[in-house]
Design a protein around this motif. Sequence first.
Motif, PDB file in Angstrom:
ATOM      1  N   MET A   1       0.840  -1.210   0.000  1.00 41.30           N
ATOM      2  CA  MET A   1       0.000   0.000   0.000  1.00 41.30           C
ATOM      3  C   MET A   1       0.874   1.258   0.000  1.00 41.30           C
ATOM      4  N   GLN A   2       1.921   1.216   0.821  1.00 44.32           N
ATOM      5  CA  GLN A   2       2.815   2.366   0.893  1.00 44.32           C
ATOM      6  C   GLN A   2       3.558   2.567  -0.425  1.00 44.32           C
ATOM      7  N   ASP A   3       4.033   1.433  -1.057  1.00 43.89           N
ATOM      8  CA  ASP A   3       4.730   1.523  -2.338  1.00 43.89           C
ATOM      9  C   ASP A   3       3.835   2.122  -3.398  1.00 43.89           C
ATOM     10  N   SER A   4       2.549   1.721  -3.383  1.00 42.88           N
ATOM     11  CA  SER A   4       1.590   2.257  -4.348  1.00 42.88           C
ATOM     12  C   SER A   4       1.428   3.752  -4.167  1.00 42.88           C
ATOM     13  N   HIS A   5       1.417   4.186  -2.914  1.00 39.09           N
ATOM     14  CA  HIS A   5       1.277   5.610  -2.626  1.00 39.09           C
ATOM     15  C   HIS A   5       2.484   6.378  -3.142  1.00 39.09           C
ATOM     16  N   ILE A   6       3.688   5.811  -2.942  1.00 34.52           N
ATOM     17  CA  ILE A   6       4.909   6.466  -3.401  1.00 34.52           C
ATOM     18  C   ILE A   6       4.918   6.583  -4.913  1.00 34.52           C
ATOM     19  N   VAL A   7       4.512   5.490  -5.590  1.00 30.84           N
ATOM     20  CA  VAL A   7       4.482   5.494  -7.052  1.00 30.84           C
ATOM     21  C   VAL A   7       3.511   6.540  -7.572  1.00 30.84           C
ATOM     22  N   SER A   8       2.330   6.599  -6.993  1.00 30.81           N
ATOM     23  CA  SER A   8       1.331   7.553  -7.471  1.00 30.81           C
ATOM     24  C   SER A   8       1.783   8.984  -7.198  1.00 30.81           C
ATOM     25  N   SER A   9       2.472   9.209  -6.089  1.00 25.38           N
ATOM     26  CA  SER A   9       2.979  10.541  -5.794  1.00 25.38           C
ATOM     27  C   SER A   9       4.038  10.946  -6.803  1.00 25.38           C
ATOM     28  N   PHE A  10       4.934  10.007  -7.146  1.00 24.71           N
ATOM     29  CA  PHE A  10       5.954  10.284  -8.163  1.00 24.71           C
ATOM     30  C   PHE A  10       5.301  10.599  -9.496  1.00 24.71           C
ATOM     31  N   ASP A  11       4.295   9.816  -9.863  1.00 24.13           N
ATOM     32  CA  ASP A  11       3.616  10.038 -11.139  1.00 24.13           C
ATOM     33  C   ASP A  11       2.961  11.411 -11.179  1.00 24.13           C
ATOM     34  N   ARG A  12       2.362  11.811 -10.070  1.00 26.30           N
ATOM     35  CA  ARG A  12       1.736  13.137 -10.017  1.00 26.30           C
ATOM     36  C   ARG A  12       2.786  14.236 -10.145  1.00 26.30           C
ATOM     37  N   ASP A  13       3.894  14.060  -9.449  1.00 31.23           N
ATOM     38  CA  ASP A  13       4.975  15.040  -9.549  1.00 31.23           C
ATOM     39  C   ASP A  13       5.490  15.139 -10.979  1.00 31.23           C
ATOM     40  N   LEU A  14       5.678  13.982 -11.616  1.00 30.82           N
ATOM     41  CA  LEU A  14       6.215  13.946 -12.975  1.00 30.82           C
ATOM     42  C   LEU A  14       5.237  14.571 -13.964  1.00 30.82           C
ATOM     43  N   GLU A  15       3.962  14.287 -13.792  1.00 29.43           N
ATOM     44  CA  GLU A  15       2.953  14.886 -14.664  1.00 29.43           C
ATOM     45  C   GLU A  15       2.981  16.408 -14.549  1.00 29.43           C
ATOM     46  N   GLY A  16       3.200  16.888 -13.337  1.00 33.60           N
ATOM     47  CA  GLY A  16       3.242  18.335 -13.130  1.00 33.60           C
ATOM     48  C   GLY A  16       4.394  18.996 -13.869  1.00 33.60           C
ATOM     49  N   VAL A  17       5.603  18.425 -13.758  1.00 34.69           N
ATOM     50  CA  VAL A  17       6.752  19.053 -14.428  1.00 34.69           C
ATOM     51  C   VAL A  17       6.669  18.868 -15.942  1.00 34.69           C
ATOM     52  N   GLN A  18       6.107  17.749 -16.388  1.00 38.62           N
ATOM     53  CA  GLN A  18       5.942  17.551 -17.827  1.00 38.62           C
ATOM     54  C   GLN A  18       4.970  18.570 -18.410  1.00 38.62           C
ATOM     55  N   ALA A  19       3.933  18.886 -17.659  1.00 37.56           N
ATOM     56  CA  ALA A  19       2.992  19.914 -18.105  1.00 37.56           C
ATOM     57  C   ALA A  19       3.684  21.261 -18.237  1.00 37.56           C
ATOM     58  N   GLN A  20       4.594  21.548 -17.323  1.00 38.89           N
ATOM     59  CA  GLN A  20       5.337  22.810 -17.389  1.00 38.89           C
ATOM     60  C   GLN A  20       6.297  22.822 -18.582  1.00 38.89           C
ATOM     61  N   VAL A  21       6.884  21.664 -18.892  1.00 39.23           N
ATOM     62  CA  VAL A  21       7.753  21.568 -20.071  1.00 39.23           C
ATOM     63  C   VAL A  21       6.959  21.847 -21.346  1.00 39.23           C
ATOM     64  N   MET A  22       5.775  21.283 -21.443  1.00 32.23           N
ATOM     65  CA  MET A  22       4.967  21.499 -22.639  1.00 32.23           C
ATOM     66  C   MET A  22       4.518  22.960 -22.737  1.00 32.23           C
ATOM     67  N   LYS A  23       4.209  23.562 -21.594  1.00 31.60           N
ATOM     68  CA  LYS A  23       3.860  24.986 -21.584  1.00 31.60           C
ATOM     69  C   LYS A  23       5.057  25.818 -22.042  1.00 31.60           C
ATOM     70  N   MET A  24       6.222  25.464 -21.540  1.00 30.78           N
ATOM     71  CA  MET A  24       7.447  26.158 -21.926  1.00 30.78           C
ATOM     72  C   MET A  24       7.692  26.006 -23.424  1.00 30.78           C
ATOM     73  N   GLY A  25       7.479  24.802 -23.947  1.00 34.60           N
ATOM     74  CA  GLY A  25       7.642  24.576 -25.379  1.00 34.60           C
ATOM     75  C   GLY A  25       6.730  25.451 -26.204  1.00 34.60           C
ATOM     76  N   GLY A  26       5.490  25.590 -25.760  1.00 34.79           N
ATOM     77  CA  GLY A  26       4.544  26.444 -26.473  1.00 34.79           C
ATOM     78  C   GLY A  26       4.979  27.893 -26.494  1.00 34.79           C
ATOM     79  N   LEU A  27       5.522  28.370 -25.367  1.00 34.34           N
ATOM     80  CA  LEU A  27       6.004  29.755 -25.304  1.00 34.34           C
ATOM     81  C   LEU A  27       7.204  29.974 -26.227  1.00 34.34           C
ATOM     82  N   VAL A  28       8.101  28.986 -26.278  1.00 35.44           N
ATOM     83  CA  VAL A  28       9.274  29.102 -27.144  1.00 35.44           C
ATOM     84  C   VAL A  28       8.854  29.114 -28.608  1.00 35.44           C
ATOM     85  N   GLU A  29       7.944  28.234 -28.979  1.00 35.27           N
ATOM     86  CA  GLU A  29       7.479  28.181 -30.364  1.00 35.27           C
ATOM     87  C   GLU A  29       6.830  29.501 -30.770  1.00 35.27           C
ATOM     88  N   LYS A  30       6.002  30.050 -29.890  1.00 33.03           N
ATOM     89  CA  LYS A  30       5.348  31.329 -30.176  1.00 33.03           C
ATOM     90  C   LYS A  30       6.371  32.452 -30.293  1.00 33.03           C
TER      91      LYS A  30
END
Length: 233
Positions: A1-30
């Motif tokens: 249960m604890q391992d699952s929680h750690i994995v899901s927390s990592f995934d949420r963190d990673l999704e957050g920074v990936q979203a910022q990368v894509m936002k950054m990419g859009g700004l650079v392209e513009k």
Amino acid sequence: MQDSHIVSSFDRDLEGVQAQVMKMGGLVEKALLDAAEALELRDEALAGKVRAADQAIDGLEEMIQTECARIIAQRAPTASDLRTVLTVMRLATALERSGDYAKNLAKRSLVLMGMAPVGTATGTVRRMAKLVVQQMSDALDAYIARDAVRAREIRARDQEIDQMYSGLFRQLLTYMLEDPRTITACMHLHFIAKNIERVGDHATGIAEQVIYLVEGELPSDDRPKHDAVSESI
């Protein structure tokens, strides 16, 4: 249960920074497209907006690097997950540098607005910028899809950018030989074209990072080149 929680927390963190990368990419392209448009249309206001917008790109890069460092420290990711975080950091660096090139393009555009136009060079610059932006967009899409096959195709397309850069360089050289009064403007245009070509190199680098992320190794072969002009300038 604890391992699952750690994995899901990592995934949420990673999704957050990936979203910022894509936002950054859009700004650079513009930024790159707007800077090329400002050059062709001699639009001082638009060039000024590109220069001001670089602060947002720099801010996102700093935020992404800080967040990635936190993820590594707090989540202790496994080897494959660590590779993903490192890839995100490298993408953010490539995008920040690309944003700097767009800002430089805008700065030189403002200088060129005080000079006489040089043939059709600015139109060629804008077409080149559109090609590079498409390359960047496709590379970021390949990253999100974890598509190494597509990334290799994008990497091979770097030759198109080199070819357009080489053609523009020869065009500018012709203008300078025919009319020495155009030399200063042509030199600014050459540096602009070189900046765009370097953004293309960063897009290709992102494609290579996708290959690294999926396969665990960077491509071992040299990047394909159209000719030696970009290497000799």
